[in-house]
Design a protein around this motif. Structure first.
Motif, PDB file in Angstrom:
ATOM      1  N   THR A 114       4.291   7.196   2.542  1.00 12.47           N
ATOM      2  CA  THR A 114       4.145   7.717   3.885  1.00 12.47           C
ATOM      3  C   THR A 114       5.317   7.294   4.736  1.00 12.47           C
ATOM      4  OG1 THR A 114       2.876   5.776   4.578  1.00 12.47           O
ATOM      5  CG2 THR A 114       1.625   7.652   3.760  1.00 12.47           C
ATOM      6  N   SER A 145      -5.457   7.607   1.622  1.00 11.45           N
ATOM      7  CA  SER A 145      -5.258   7.786   3.059  1.00 11.45           C
ATOM      8  C   SER A 145      -4.653   6.514   3.643  1.00 11.45           C
ATOM      9  CB  SER A 145      -6.583   8.121   3.744  1.00 11.45           C
ATOM     10  OG  SER A 145      -7.536   7.081   3.537  1.00 11.45           O
ATOM     11  N   PRO A 146      -3.884   6.624   4.710  1.00 16.09           N
ATOM     12  CA  PRO A 146      -3.200   5.443   5.268  1.00 16.09           C
ATOM     13  C   PRO A 146      -4.125   4.297   5.638  1.00 16.09           C
ATOM     14  CG  PRO A 146      -2.231   7.432   6.153  1.00 16.09           C
ATOM     15  CD  PRO A 146      -3.433   7.865   5.374  1.00 16.09           C
ATOM     16  N   ASP A 147      -5.363   4.600   6.047  1.00 15.54           N
ATOM     17  CA  ASP A 147      -6.289   3.526   6.409  1.00 15.54           C
ATOM     18  C   ASP A 147      -7.007   2.933   5.209  1.00 15.54           C
ATOM     19  OD1 ASP A 147      -8.141   5.457   5.691  1.00 15.54           O
ATOM     20  OD2 ASP A 147      -9.095   5.586   7.669  1.00 15.54           O
ATOM     21  N   GLY A 184      -0.659  11.643   7.979  1.00 18.50           N
ATOM     22  CA  GLY A 184      -1.721  10.887   7.332  1.00 18.50           C
ATOM     23  C   GLY A 184      -3.064  11.563   7.290  1.00 18.50           C
ATOM     24  N   PRO A 217      -4.013  -0.653   0.939  1.00 19.35           N
ATOM     25  CA  PRO A 217      -3.054  -1.059   1.983  1.00 19.35           C
ATOM     26  C   PRO A 217      -2.676  -2.535   1.949  1.00 19.35           C
ATOM     27  CG  PRO A 217      -4.648   0.468   2.892  1.00 19.35           C
ATOM     28  CD  PRO A 217      -5.122   0.153   1.500  1.00 19.35           C
TER      29      PRO A 217
END
Length: 414
Positions: free
Chosen positions: A21, A320-322, A364, A264
């Motif tokens: 990302t 997903s970014p989270d 995102g 993450p």
């Protein structure tokens, strides 16, 4: 993309996945020039890359010819019997009857060039995004280049030399090798940790043989994850998923790690393996597989392993970014789906034609998959799991990567 298993002259690795990302849709290069965030879509059989918007309507921005030197490369290959044999082996084996002209690609931080690995030409090239000319070329060891990874600071690119069991690390601006390291058989995916300290390489072994029955798994070669120090390129550790799978009773499952993605906080690694319709969760602290997710099979898909393209049943994984959702490309089952990371419950099965990769849109919000069988990329909403839209691209799209171009860039190739 036909699902068949041609005979082979050499065992070479297939194409594979990690999502990346970028923080914004526009940026400023060191020189102060305005940049635009985009998605690069590599059309493997065509030798082009379509460049599309990184989010929203994903409209086409431009196109790149990634083989402007094709005549020169073919002259070299035709003049060398060994190179010609390997070139034809790639075409008739892992290429499913087609040449593999672009596997992976990353733009330079200044948005002036794109670096491309070209399996059939066994090299990595940097292409000037203003002129379409080649800035530099690096021939890899052996006879095939494969997946790449770019360092978090954008200064280095790691590329797998799949027939030489080697990863080269190159200066992204000059193409000069700054390091290399040995791997298992047929190195494939490379991942830099987000702090830039380590490189993970996944060796997948021989994926284009018909010796696919579980009892013949030993013929596939030495498959393991090699972790190296990204400064010294010295080996830090080896992760053997054969041991981890055996420990939970999955002795008949392949240990060839395909697309993979970190959580993450990088405490968990999620990965796919050959022949399996699903994925695993690996906990780095405990050095063990903690969860297994089996996804639905398509009733129309044969369970005959020799019909799976390069041993891939599912090939493509992003997060997903989270960190709350995983997106899975169910390659041979012709769908993609968003999976809740907490519960491992899958969402709707979004019909797709041999999806071969999964990444994350620039904002995102969406998972973006390449549909290699339909020559398009498709966006799927992480929140709902529903298809957003599809965009036509070139012949046999595979890798999709976020990057940057100049704000006014409109392409260098037809």
């Amino acid at each position: 993309m036909a699902a068949f298993r041609p005979g082979h002259l050499c065992a070479v690795a297939a194409a594979l996945v990690l999502s990346v990302t970028a923080p914004a849709t526009t940026a400023q290069a060191a020189s102060g020039a305005a940049l635009r965030e985009v998605l690069f879509v590599g059309n493997n059989w065509e030798g082009t890359a379509d460049v599309i918007k990184s989010a929203g309507d994903f409209a086409k921005v431009g196109r790149i010819n990634v083989i402007p030197d094709k005549d020169a490369r073919m002259a070299e290959i035709n003049a060398d019997p060994i190179k010609w044999i390997y070139f034809m082996a790639i075409r008739n084996g892992v290429g499913e009857g087609h040449d593999q002209f672009v596997d992976d690609m990353y733009s330079t931080p200044d948005g002036k060039s794109v670096v491309v690995s070209r399996p059939s030409f066994a090299d990595v090239v940097s292409i000037n995004l203003s002129t379409g000319a080649i800035n530099w070329r690096f021939p890899v060891s052996g006879y095939r280049s494969d997946h790449m990874a770019v360092s978090p600071d954008g200064t280095r690119v790691a590329v797998s030399a799949s027939t030489a069991n080697t990863v080269h690390v190159l200066d992204i601006n000059t193409g000069k090798q700054v390091g290399s390291f040995a791997t298992g058989d047929k190195p494939h995916e490379n991942i830099f940790t987000k702090d830039g300290k380590y490189i993970y390489n996944m060796a997948i072994g021989d994926v284009n043989t018909d010796l696919d029955a579980p009892w013949l798994d030993w013929t596939k070669g030495d498959r393991h994850i090699t972790v190296v120090d990204a400064t010294t390129y010295k080996q830090v550790k080896i992760i053997d998923m054969r041991q981890k799978l055996d420990a939970i009773g999955l002795t008949d499952y392949s240990d060839a790690v395909r697309p993979a993605v970190f959580s993450p906080d990088e405490s968990k690694l999620y990965f796919q393996v050959s022949f399996f319709n699903g994925f695993f969760e690996y906990d780095l602290a405990s050095d063990s597989i903690t969860r297994t997710k089996t996804l639905p099979k398509n009733p129309a898909t044969s369970d005959d392993r020799t019909t799976f393209v390069n041993d891939s049943r599912h090939h493509g994984l992003s997060m997903s970014p989270d960190g709350s959702k995983l997106c899975v490309a169910g390659t041979m089952d012709d769908y993609a789906t968003v999976v809740n990371r907490s519960t491992l419950q899958e969402g709707p099965l979004v019909t797709a034609s041999k999806p071969y990769w999964a990444t994350v849109s620039g904002d995102g919000k969406d998972c973006v998959i390449s549909e290699s069988g339909a020559d398009q990329v498709t966006a799927i909403d992480f929140a709902t799991g529903q298809k957003v839209l599809s965009i036509p691209v070139g012949d046999h799209p595979q890798r999709v990567r976020l990057g940057h171009v100049a704000a006014d860039w409109t392409g260098t190739g037809s």
